[in-house]
Design an enzyme around this catalytic site. Sequence first.
Site, mmCIF file in Angstrom:
data_model
loop_
_atom_site.group_PDB
_atom_site.id
_atom_site.type_symbol
_atom_site.label_atom_id
_atom_site.label_comp_id
_atom_site.label_asym_id
_atom_site.label_seq_id
_atom_site.Cartn_x
_atom_site.Cartn_y
_atom_site.Cartn_z
ATOM 1 C CG ASP A 1 -52.199 29.624 -39.026
ATOM 2 O OD1 ASP A 1 -51.593 30.839 -39.323
ATOM 3 O OD2 ASP A 1 -53.108 29.221 -40.002
ATOM 4 C CB SER B 1 -53.119 28.819 -47.387
ATOM 5 O OG SER B 1 -52.492 30.226 -46.999
ATOM 6 C CG HIS C 1 -50.424 29.423 -42.582
ATOM 7 N ND1 HIS C 1 -51.801 29.739 -42.416
ATOM 8 C CD2 HIS C 1 -50.112 29.652 -43.983
ATOM 9 C CE1 HIS C 1 -52.262 29.581 -43.745
ATOM 10 N NE2 HIS C 1 -51.353 29.693 -44.571
#
Length: 372
Positions: free
Chosen positions: A317, A149, A350
């Site tokens: 995501d 991330s 995500h």
Amino acid sequence: MTEFIPRATRFVDLPDGFPMRAGGTLHGARIAYESFGRPSPAGDNVILILTGLSTDAHAASHPHDPGPGWWEAMLGPGRPIDTDRWHVICVNSLGSCKGSTGPASIDPRTGEPYRLDFPELSIEDIADAAAHTVRALGFERLACVIGVSMGGMGALSLLTRHPGLARSHVNISAGVHSLPFSIAVRSLQRQAIRFDPQWNQGRYDTEHYPCRGMLTARKLGMMTYRSAREWDSRFGRARLSPERSCDEGPFGLEFQVEGYLDFHAQRFLHRFDPNSYLYLSRSMDRFDLGESCGTTAEEALARLHLEKALVIGVESDILFPLSQQRELAEALGAGGPGVEFLALESPQGHDAFLVDVARFGPPVAKFLSVGW
């Protein structure tokens, strides 16, 4: 204002007068880290992990802190990132409130928390601080840098700003910049915090804390960390119990998905500093790898001299869509290293890298076991 430092955290001091990319310097600053496994005699088995926005350095349990870490199922003896083989360093990002110097830390010039006097923070600053930490610990060459991330952005910045520091790279659910949708979400999160009267231009305390703003910001974030498909399968249109609904009053919580968001936002409420949230989220919005390198992202990545790389994305995501990982893998491949791109079908969006170890674990384990 409070910092939230895991009990086994260790620290590396940053150089006095540490320069920030957008201007300003830090004095007496530090980076928090934890390490797992042992370095080899040659020091050639070191992996650096750069984390997401709200994560501390406690990635997994170990004798000095047996509590489970945020990547517990991925990191440890016999796990995909096998600490019987690898010496792993996980750093807490500069600007955070989990041990590294950030807005909640004491400014040595005043003896008070920095608050909004903390200099403007960039992903490049986070990368430079992490690179300094690695070298201060005595390692000049990493076997691998793993970024997830926001940490994936930081890893790309580290690789381009400190060429030769890492032999290989694993990039998970990240990109070379943020897309408009994720910028819009984080803008709303910051607005929720700033518009809470208790935020008070960053001068809140434990008695006057922007609870409403932080709750809203966290709920907005959580909505984007998972996927609509998962919300459908987990909750559907199921209602909360009558007792829970009545407790909330008119127009309060009614559906189970609302209860889930509220429960987890309440847990987060007093575990992260609001000002740190503002600084870190803005650093993600402003990061652009090409702009940072004075060229295009494709050209910057093509210049890297990695031995190999693994790029993983998730089709569900919405914060960092799969197209971003595909483009990243193609650009890395133009530089010559063997690059593997994986598009996983996890429904968990995500956050899949945190919870869907059955899908993420095997390719990461394979990458770290082949060709060394």
